[in-house]
Design an enzyme around this catalytic site. Structure first.
Site, PDB file in Angstrom:
ATOM      1  N   TYR A   1       4.817  -7.983  -8.710  1.00 13.53           N
ATOM      2  CA  TYR A   1       4.782  -6.855  -9.648  1.00 13.53           C
ATOM      3  C   TYR A   1       4.602  -7.448 -11.041  1.00 13.53           C
ATOM      4  O   TYR A   1       5.424  -8.264 -11.472  1.00 13.53           O
ATOM      5  CB  TYR A   1       6.087  -6.069  -9.604  1.00 13.53           C
ATOM      6  CG  TYR A   1       6.265  -5.227  -8.351  1.00 13.53           C
ATOM      7  CD1 TYR A   1       5.897  -3.892  -8.344  1.00 13.53           C
ATOM      8  CD2 TYR A   1       6.817  -5.762  -7.193  1.00 13.53           C
ATOM      9  CE1 TYR A   1       6.065  -3.106  -7.207  1.00 13.53           C
ATOM     10  CE2 TYR A   1       6.992  -4.981  -6.058  1.00 13.53           C
ATOM     11  CZ  TYR A   1       6.608  -3.651  -6.071  1.00 13.53           C
ATOM     12  OH  TYR A   1       6.778  -2.875  -4.947  1.00 13.53           O
TER      13      TYR A   1
ATOM     14  N   LYS B   1       8.673   3.778  -2.110  1.00 13.86           N
ATOM     15  CA  LYS B   1       9.632   4.632  -1.396  1.00 13.86           C
ATOM     16  C   LYS B   1       9.010   5.797  -0.621  1.00 13.86           C
ATOM     17  O   LYS B   1       9.689   6.422   0.199  1.00 13.86           O
ATOM     18  CB  LYS B   1      10.658   5.211  -2.394  1.00 13.86           C
ATOM     19  CG  LYS B   1      11.546   4.185  -3.011  1.00 13.86           C
ATOM     20  CD  LYS B   1      12.464   3.554  -1.977  1.00 13.86           C
ATOM     21  CE  LYS B   1      13.092   2.279  -2.472  1.00 13.86           C
ATOM     22  NZ  LYS B   1      13.064   1.193  -1.523  1.00 13.86           N
TER      23      LYS B   1
ATOM     24  N   HIS C   1       9.444 -10.080   4.375  1.00 12.60           N
ATOM     25  CA  HIS C   1       9.512 -10.687   3.038  1.00 12.60           C
ATOM     26  C   HIS C   1      10.950 -10.722   2.540  1.00 12.60           C
ATOM     27  O   HIS C   1      11.625  -9.700   2.529  1.00 12.60           O
ATOM     28  CB  HIS C   1       8.661  -9.879   2.054  1.00 12.60           C
ATOM     29  CG  HIS C   1       7.195 -10.128   2.194  1.00 12.60           C
ATOM     30  ND1 HIS C   1       6.274  -9.826   1.214  1.00 12.60           N
ATOM     31  CD2 HIS C   1       6.473 -10.674   3.209  1.00 12.60           C
ATOM     32  CE1 HIS C   1       5.067 -10.161   1.618  1.00 12.60           C
ATOM     33  NE2 HIS C   1       5.155 -10.675   2.838  1.00 12.60           N
TER      34      HIS C   1
ATOM     35  N   TYR D   1      15.606  -1.601  -3.566  1.00 14.18           N
ATOM     36  CA  TYR D   1      14.252  -1.907  -3.081  1.00 14.18           C
ATOM     37  C   TYR D   1      14.264  -2.098  -1.567  1.00 14.18           C
ATOM     38  O   TYR D   1      13.386  -1.622  -0.856  1.00 14.18           O
ATOM     39  CB  TYR D   1      13.733  -3.172  -3.782  1.00 14.18           C
ATOM     40  CG  TYR D   1      12.251  -3.397  -3.574  1.00 14.18           C
ATOM     41  CD1 TYR D   1      11.315  -2.693  -4.316  1.00 14.18           C
ATOM     42  CD2 TYR D   1      11.779  -4.290  -2.603  1.00 14.18           C
ATOM     43  CE1 TYR D   1       9.959  -2.860  -4.120  1.00 14.18           C
ATOM     44  CE2 TYR D   1      10.432  -4.467  -2.394  1.00 14.18           C
ATOM     45  CZ  TYR D   1       9.525  -3.760  -3.159  1.00 14.18           C
ATOM     46  OH  TYR D   1       8.175  -3.928  -2.943  1.00 14.18           O
TER      47      TYR D   1
ATOM     48  N   PRO E   1       4.503   5.333  -6.750  1.00 14.74           N
ATOM     49  CA  PRO E   1       4.582   4.282  -5.722  1.00 14.74           C
ATOM     50  C   PRO E   1       5.230   2.963  -6.160  1.00 14.74           C
ATOM     51  O   PRO E   1       5.427   2.082  -5.336  1.00 14.74           O
ATOM     52  CB  PRO E   1       3.106   4.045  -5.346  1.00 14.74           C
ATOM     53  CG  PRO E   1       2.322   4.543  -6.504  1.00 14.74           C
ATOM     54  CD  PRO E   1       3.127   5.627  -7.139  1.00 14.74           C
TER      55      PRO E   1
HETATM   56  P1  FAD Z   1       1.195  12.650   4.767  1.00 16.75           P
HETATM   57  O1  FAD Z   1       1.151  11.240   5.172  1.00 16.75           O
HETATM   58  O2  FAD Z   1       0.558  13.110   3.563  1.00 16.75           O
HETATM   59  O3  FAD Z   1       0.878  13.545   6.001  1.00 16.75           O
HETATM   60  C1  FAD Z   1       0.630  14.928   5.890  1.00 16.75           C
HETATM   61  C2  FAD Z   1      -0.386  15.309   6.936  1.00 16.75           C
HETATM   62  O4  FAD Z   1      -0.522  16.723   6.978  1.00 16.75           O
HETATM   63  C3  FAD Z   1      -1.759  14.769   6.625  1.00 16.75           C
HETATM   64  O5  FAD Z   1      -2.231  14.018   7.720  1.00 16.75           O
HETATM   65  C4  FAD Z   1      -2.597  16.002   6.340  1.00 16.75           C
HETATM   66  O6  FAD Z   1      -3.942  15.835   6.720  1.00 16.75           O
HETATM   67  C5  FAD Z   1      -1.875  17.042   7.164  1.00 16.75           C
HETATM   68  N1  FAD Z   1      -2.068  18.423   6.696  1.00 16.75           N
HETATM   69  C6  FAD Z   1      -2.027  18.886   5.418  1.00 16.75           C
HETATM   70  N2  FAD Z   1      -2.243  20.215   5.404  1.00 16.75           N
HETATM   71  C7  FAD Z   1      -2.423  20.602   6.692  1.00 16.75           C
HETATM   72  C8  FAD Z   1      -2.692  21.864   7.299  1.00 16.75           C
HETATM   73  N3  FAD Z   1      -2.811  22.990   6.583  1.00 16.75           N
HETATM   74  N4  FAD Z   1      -2.834  21.915   8.647  1.00 16.75           N
HETATM   75  C9  FAD Z   1      -2.709  20.786   9.394  1.00 16.75           C
HETATM   76  N5  FAD Z   1      -2.458  19.571   8.856  1.00 16.75           N
HETATM   77  C10 FAD Z   1      -2.302  19.473   7.523  1.00 16.75           C
HETATM   78  N6  FAD Z   1       3.596   5.384  -0.901  1.00 16.75           N
HETATM   79  C11 FAD Z   1       4.032   4.143  -1.071  1.00 16.75           C
HETATM   80  O7  FAD Z   1       5.214   3.904  -0.828  1.00 16.75           O
HETATM   81  N7  FAD Z   1       3.146   3.160  -1.476  1.00 16.75           N
HETATM   82  C12 FAD Z   1       1.827   3.418  -1.738  1.00 16.75           C
HETATM   83  O8  FAD Z   1       1.070   2.536  -2.074  1.00 16.75           O
HETATM   84  C13 FAD Z   1       1.344   4.716  -1.571  1.00 16.75           C
HETATM   85  N8  FAD Z   1       0.046   5.021  -1.811  1.00 16.75           N
HETATM   86  C14 FAD Z   1      -0.376   6.313  -1.644  1.00 16.75           C
HETATM   87  C15 FAD Z   1      -1.705   6.655  -1.894  1.00 16.75           C
HETATM   88  C16 FAD Z   1      -2.142   7.966  -1.768  1.00 16.75           C
HETATM   89  C17 FAD Z   1      -3.599   8.336  -2.041  1.00 16.75           C
HETATM   90  C18 FAD Z   1      -1.220   8.969  -1.376  1.00 16.75           C
HETATM   91  C19 FAD Z   1      -1.669  10.424  -1.258  1.00 16.75           C
HETATM   92  C20 FAD Z   1       0.088   8.618  -1.112  1.00 16.75           C
HETATM   93  C21 FAD Z   1       0.537   7.295  -1.251  1.00 16.75           C
HETATM   94  N9  FAD Z   1       1.872   6.928  -0.982  1.00 16.75           N
HETATM   95  C22 FAD Z   1       2.294   5.679  -1.158  1.00 16.75           C
HETATM   96  C23 FAD Z   1       2.852   7.864  -0.502  1.00 16.75           C
HETATM   97  C24 FAD Z   1       3.006   7.791   1.018  1.00 16.75           C
HETATM   98  O9  FAD Z   1       1.795   7.462   1.605  1.00 16.75           O
HETATM   99  C25 FAD Z   1       3.525   9.128   1.449  1.00 16.75           C
HETATM  100  O10 FAD Z   1       4.829   9.270   0.902  1.00 16.75           O
HETATM  101  C26 FAD Z   1       3.552   9.344   2.961  1.00 16.75           C
HETATM  102  O11 FAD Z   1       2.233   9.466   3.433  1.00 16.75           O
HETATM  103  C27 FAD Z   1       4.342  10.601   3.302  1.00 16.75           C
HETATM  104  O12 FAD Z   1       4.182  10.917   4.647  1.00 16.75           O
HETATM  105  P2  FAD Z   1       4.140  12.424   5.136  1.00 16.75           P
HETATM  106  O13 FAD Z   1       4.075  12.369   6.599  1.00 16.75           O
HETATM  107  O14 FAD Z   1       5.218  13.177   4.464  1.00 16.75           O
HETATM  108  O15 FAD Z   1       2.812  13.027   4.514  1.00 16.75           O
HETATM  109  C1  PHB Z   2       1.387  -1.615  -0.826  1.00 14.07           C
HETATM  110  O1  PHB Z   2       1.392  -2.691  -0.209  1.00 14.07           O
HETATM  111  O2  PHB Z   2       0.510  -0.762  -0.648  1.00 14.07           O
HETATM  112  C2  PHB Z   2       2.450  -1.335  -1.823  1.00 14.07           C
HETATM  113  C3  PHB Z   2       3.472  -2.253  -2.002  1.00 14.07           C
HETATM  114  C4  PHB Z   2       4.457  -1.997  -2.929  1.00 14.07           C
HETATM  115  C5  PHB Z   2       4.416  -0.846  -3.684  1.00 14.07           C
HETATM  116  C6  PHB Z   2       3.405   0.082  -3.493  1.00 14.07           C
HETATM  117  C7  PHB Z   2       2.408  -0.176  -2.567  1.00 14.07           C
HETATM  118  O3  PHB Z   2       5.376  -0.610  -4.608  1.00 14.07           O
END
Ligand code: FAD
Ligand code: PHB
Length: 393
Positions: A204, A300, A75, A387, A296
């Site tokens: 947005y 980021k 995009h 962004y 979100p």
């Molecule tokens: P995670 O992806 O959270 O991975 C952590 C992993 O550790 C998980 O798989 C979990 O099951 C595992 N874990 C936890 N505790 C234990 C344990 N004790 N033992 C073993 N395993 C364990 N970001 C955006 O930019 N846009 C979005 O739209 C967006 N939507 C989101 C929606 C939700 C519901 C959530 C929770 C987050 C969202 N985020 C979004 C944020 C983004 O998804 C996270 O920043 C990203 O997942 C971070 O990655 P990570 O690997 O740090 O953590």
């Molecule tokens: C998404 O596609 O899930 C998305 C895109 C932009 C955002 C957050 C989530 O700022």
């Protein structure tokens, strides 16, 4: 209890843990990844969707970007919709021709799991880290509980990539880590729908009734969000009500319908900012959501998580292979500089795009901020830079 030894114990198979394992493996450093959920669960979990320019390049350079390049949607702009009128922020024109890639987080996770399994390196699903012992100086360890019973895994380092409610940061003695937190008076209700995106770019939208975001995952899957009250329950949102509200908020004077389809996933996420500092306690390190959460609106979260391990992997390699601690010593400060920038940008985007239900003065200021993005090229350029590429600046 069975006991296993490796060089790096990684808690969590989200984007951070999986990419870290992959980068270490490429350098010949052994690791074990422990994930509490099943493989199916983590591969289906719908979350983020926007990959920054520098992070997309890094995934490709690391050998895990080929499907993202083939299937991700590139995009070159985003739309900002204010009072029923659309305004385009031409990201690529404003920022050196660079673009974002729209590619679901669960696709990144699938690609990384496939690479891990192909390498034969250990990745345990359905296995929960129940405690972390990082107090010992030389050999930190974790206790892992699964259907096969409990076992202890020890290593030169333990890395908590275990998300926002993780066991790693909770294992650090109180008073060592500082936690900075801000709650916002909104949540996001997100849906994934079998509907062809009606638009080519993300929208947005700031509407008097609340925020809305139009995103997508593929030519047949739309991802949409509504800003809702923080205490909102999904039970109060029938499919019909969701589509009605999206239609009202996203309508322009020219286009008053959006394409609808079966809703195949839905959830409500509270909006909050968290920073945990420092991101290190001796031989225990934190990466990704385990150390920081951003609202979100700036897209980021996943980018920051991947950027953390881009720094952490070479730091661990230097320590384990060459006994050189300098990169590890710099890890937390270097990450936190980027994290606070991302917090600032995400707060800016959040506050500008979510109307306050009651604060009239605040609303006036927010609209003025949005108007500046629309009317001032300098302001739009700053937004485009952040962004498209904040995590690599
Ligand atoms: P995670 O992806 O959270 O991975 C952590 C992993 O550790 C998980 O798989 C979990 O099951 C595992 N874990 C936890 N505790 C234990 C344990 N004790 N033992 C073993 N395993 C364990 N970001 C955006 O930019 N846009 C979005 O739209 C967006 N939507 C989101 C929606 C939700 C519901 C959530 C929770 C987050 C969202 N985020 C979004 C944020 C983004 O998804 C996270 O920043 C990203 O997942 C971070 O990655 P990570 O690997 O740090 O953590
Ligand atoms: C998404 O596609 O899930 C998305 C895109 C932009 C955002 C957050 C989530 O700022």
């Amino acid at each position: 209890m069975e006991s296993v030894r490796t060089q790096v114990v990684i808690i969590g198979a989200g984007p951070a843990g999986l990419l870290l394992g992959h980068l270490l493996e490429r350098e010949g450093v052994d690791s074990v990844i422990v994930e509490t959920r099943s493989r199916e669960y983590v591969e289906q979990r719908v979350r983020a969707g926007v990959i920054e320019y520098g992070i997309a390049n890094f995934l490709e350079e690391s050998g895990v970007g080929s499907r993202m390049r083939a299937e991700g949607l590139v995009h070159h702009g985003i739309e900002i919709r204010l009072d029923g009128v659309s305004h385009r922020v031409a990201l690529s024109e404003l920022y050196d021709g660079h673009a974002i890639t729209v590619y679901g987080q669960q696709e990144v996770v699938k690609d990384l799991i496939a690479a891990r399994i192909a390498s034969g390196a250990p990745l345990y699903f359905d296995a929960t880290v129940t405690s972390v012992d990082a107090q010992t100086t030389d050999e930190p360890s974790v206790v892992v509980s699964s259907n096969d019973g409990d076992r202890v895994i020890s290593g030169g380092y333990v890395v908590g990539c275990d998300g926002s409610h993780g066991v790693a940061s909770a294992s650090v003695p109180s008073g060592v880590l500082r936690r900075y937190e801000r709650l916002y008076p909104f949540s996001w209700l997100g849906i994934l729908a079998e509907a062809p995106p009606a638009t080519e770019e993300l929208i947005y939208c700031r509407h008097p009734r609340g925020f809305a975001l139009y995103s997508m995952r593929s030519p047949t899957l739309s991802r949409l969000y509504l800003g809702v009250n923080p205490d909102e329950s999904l039970n109060e949102w029938s499919d019909e009500r969701i589509w009605e509200e999206l239609t009202v908020r996203l309508a322009t004077k020219q286009v008053v319908t959006i394409s609808q389809g079966a809703i195949i996933e839905r959830g409500i996420t509270p909006m909050r900012s968290v920073v945990v500092a420092p991101m290190r306690f001796g031989r225990l390190l934190l990466a990704g959501d385990a150390a920081h959460i951003v609202p979100p609106t700036g897209a980021k979260g996943m980018n920051l998580a991947l950027a953390d391990v881009r720094l952490l992997a070479p730091a661990l390699v230097a320590s384990l292979r060459d006994h050189d601690e300098r990169l590890l010593d710099a890890y937390s400060d270097e990450c936190l500089r980027r994290v606070w920038r991302a917090e600032e940008f995400s707060t800016y985007m959040t506050q500008m795009l979510h109307p306050h239900p009651s604060a009239e003065f605040e609303n006036g200021v927010q609209t003025a901020r949005l108007r500046q993005v629309i009317e001032s090229e300098d302001t739009a350029r700053a937004l485009a830079r952040n962004y498209v590429n904040l995590s690599s600046l």
